[in-house]
Design an enzyme around this catalytic site. Structure first.
Site, PDB file in Angstrom:
ATOM      1  N   GLN A 180       9.416 -29.035 -22.777  1.00  0.00           N
ATOM      2  CA  GLN A 180       9.479 -28.623 -21.608  1.00  0.00           C
ATOM      3  C   GLN A 180      10.919 -29.022 -20.830  1.00  0.00           C
ATOM      4  OE1 GLN A 180       9.020 -30.766 -18.532  1.00  0.00           O
ATOM      5  NE2 GLN A 180       8.880 -28.977 -17.112  1.00  0.00           N
ATOM      6  N   ASN A 182      12.173 -30.736 -18.616  1.00  0.00           N
ATOM      7  CA  ASN A 182      12.425 -32.291 -18.214  1.00  0.00           C
ATOM      8  C   ASN A 182      12.510 -33.206 -19.588  1.00  0.00           C
ATOM      9  OD1 ASN A 182      12.146 -31.412 -15.728  1.00  0.00           O
ATOM     10  ND2 ASN A 182      10.353 -32.579 -15.212  1.00  0.00           N
ATOM     11  N   LYS A 183      12.097 -32.645 -20.638  1.00  0.00           N
ATOM     12  CA  LYS A 183      11.963 -33.605 -21.731  1.00  0.00           C
ATOM     13  C   LYS A 183      13.285 -33.748 -22.314  1.00  0.00           C
ATOM     14  CE  LYS A 183       7.389 -33.707 -21.638  1.00  0.00           C
ATOM     15  NZ  LYS A 183       6.842 -32.953 -20.421  1.00  0.00           N
ATOM     16  N   ASN A 184      13.398 -34.562 -23.209  1.00  0.00           N
ATOM     17  CA  ASN A 184      14.758 -35.285 -23.845  1.00  0.00           C
ATOM     18  C   ASN A 184      15.543 -33.876 -24.755  1.00  0.00           C
ATOM     19  OD1 ASN A 184      13.821 -37.633 -22.741  1.00  0.00           O
ATOM     20  ND2 ASN A 184      14.604 -38.777 -24.474  1.00  0.00           N
ATOM     21  N   LEU A 185      14.746 -33.253 -25.149  1.00  0.00           N
ATOM     22  CA  LEU A 185      15.299 -31.936 -25.923  1.00  0.00           C
ATOM     23  C   LEU A 185      14.363 -30.651 -25.129  1.00  0.00           C
ATOM     24  CD1 LEU A 185      15.928 -31.134 -29.601  1.00  0.00           C
ATOM     25  CD2 LEU A 185      14.469 -29.753 -28.208  1.00  0.00           C
TER      26      LEU A 185
END
Ligand SMILES: *Cc1c(COP(=O)(O)O)cnc(C)c1O
Length: 373
Positions: A180, A182-185
């Site tokens: 999603q 906001n995630k790191n990838l």
């Protein structure tokens, strides 16, 4: 006045943007060669385990529970402090969510309390690695082995995290990741599920797309009910562009987190009554930098004041068991006091790879100023 600093921002470079444009021009934009390549690369990343991609992290957990054969009459243990998806997937498959309280230091599921919550109906446990900090994985899998439970790791926030030198997702049972925004990838929306063997992977494919199996050039059969959860090549191109940078991006996050501790100072907790996250620079991917505000500070007021200083904060998360949907199932205030106390006071400060050390120092100075007021 400084520019507004959001609590997070994706890192997508021009080469990745160009690769997405290439997919758009190619004439094939839904799941195809890019999805296959992304799954191959993810599988390599997770030590060769089978991996399938999906259009969300949420559905990967639901599908893992379905593959495990979990449904009505079964209990699944999880934490009350997570994104509501973690518990919703348990309801989605018709099983019963059982919460256990969190550890106030790690803010993750307290494994002693999780073990105490096991009944003859318990079939699985869904630990969440909040802000990328894993639970004690040895202890977790020991509990699961002794009680014959499946584990669905909600590693939505833990891509790039590790446990004793091993990547999260490269060992264990099911591991679920979210891509999603906001995630790191990120693939804008999306997720992947790491599975144990090819038969689970084939089942995951069927749950992903209408229960369809294919054989030969025009042989198609549907022998079970599946949904519509497949990833597109547009998303996969985004993921393929970021995956080789993941280690660098994670290292940058760790460095910024360290900078936070230095800039806040050794006496920050004593001076303000706020609580800092665990100082872990080995395992956590520092998906977020979260502090727990002192008792008596109203979180909304703190966030409002930070916003007036052009700093964005986030709330991750209010306790799930106090949402109406869960209250209607009998959950009440007082059942999980640590989760309730942390859930009321936790706040996410800005942390993303493109931030500068000066940004970190500004956040720290403003947060200290607001807490002194
Ligand atoms: C993001 C997230 C999810 C859900 O992922 P989606 O891709 O938004 O469906 C689940 N659990 C946690 C802890 C998350 O952070």
């Amino acid at each position: 006045m400084n520019d507004f600093l959001p609590f997070t921002k994706p890192s997508i470079d021009e080469a990745t943007i160009a690769s997405v444009a290439e997919v758009l021009r190619s004439g094939w934009i839904t799941g195809g060669p890019k999805v296959q390549e992304f799954e191959r690369k993810l599988s390599e990343y997770f030590g060769g385990r089978p991996v399938r991609t999906f259009n969300s992290g949420t559905c990967t957990m639901e599908i893992a529970l379905r593959i495990a054969g979990i449904g009505p009459g079964d209990e699944v243990i999880t934490t009350p402090v997570s994104w509501v998806a973690t518990a919703n997937v348990i309801l989605e498959v018709g099983a019963t969510p059982v919460f256990a309280d969190i550890d106030p230091v790690t803010r993750n599921l307290d494994l002693d309390k999780a073990e105490a919550a096991i009944t003859p109906k318990t079939r699985a446990i869904i630990p969440v690695f909040l802000s990328g900090l894993p639970v004690d994985m040895d202890r977790l899998h020991d509990i699961a082995r002794r009680h014959h439970l499946r584990v669905v790791e909600d590693a939505a926030q833990a891509l790039g995290s590790a446990w004793e030198g091993r990547r999260i997702g490269s060992f264990g049972d099911f591991a679920s990741f979210s891509f999603q925004a906001n995630k790191n990838l990120t693939t804008a929306e999306g997720g992947c599920l790491v599975l144990n063997d090819e038969s689970e992977a084939r089942l995951a494919e069927k749950y992903r797309l209408q229960g369809v199996t294919r054989s030969g050039f025009d042989g198609m059969e549907v022998d079970m009910l599946g949904g519509k959860f497949n990833m597109t090549d547009i998303s996969a191109a985004l993921g393929l562009g970021q995956l080789p940078q993941l280690e660098t991006l994670t290292a940058r996050r760790r460095k910024l987190a360290q900078h936070y501790f230095t800039a806040l100072g050794a006496d920050f907790e004593k001076q303000t009554g706020a609580q800092l996250p665990v100082r872990d620079f080995q395992n956590s991917n520092w998906h977020m930098f979260q502090i727990v505000l002192p008792e008596g500070v109203v979180r909304a007021a703190f966030m409002e004041k930070m916003k007036a200083r052009n700093i964005g904060c986030g709330v991750h998360y209010p306790p799930i068991h106090l949402f109406e949907l869960y209250r209607a199932r009998g959950f009440r205030e007082g059942m999980f006091p640590v989760a309730e106390s942390v859930g009321r006071r936790i706040v996410t400060l800005p942390l993303f790879p493109a931030m500068t050390g000066a940004d970190v120092e500004r956040v720290c100075a403003e947060a200290q100023g607001v807490l002194r007021e």
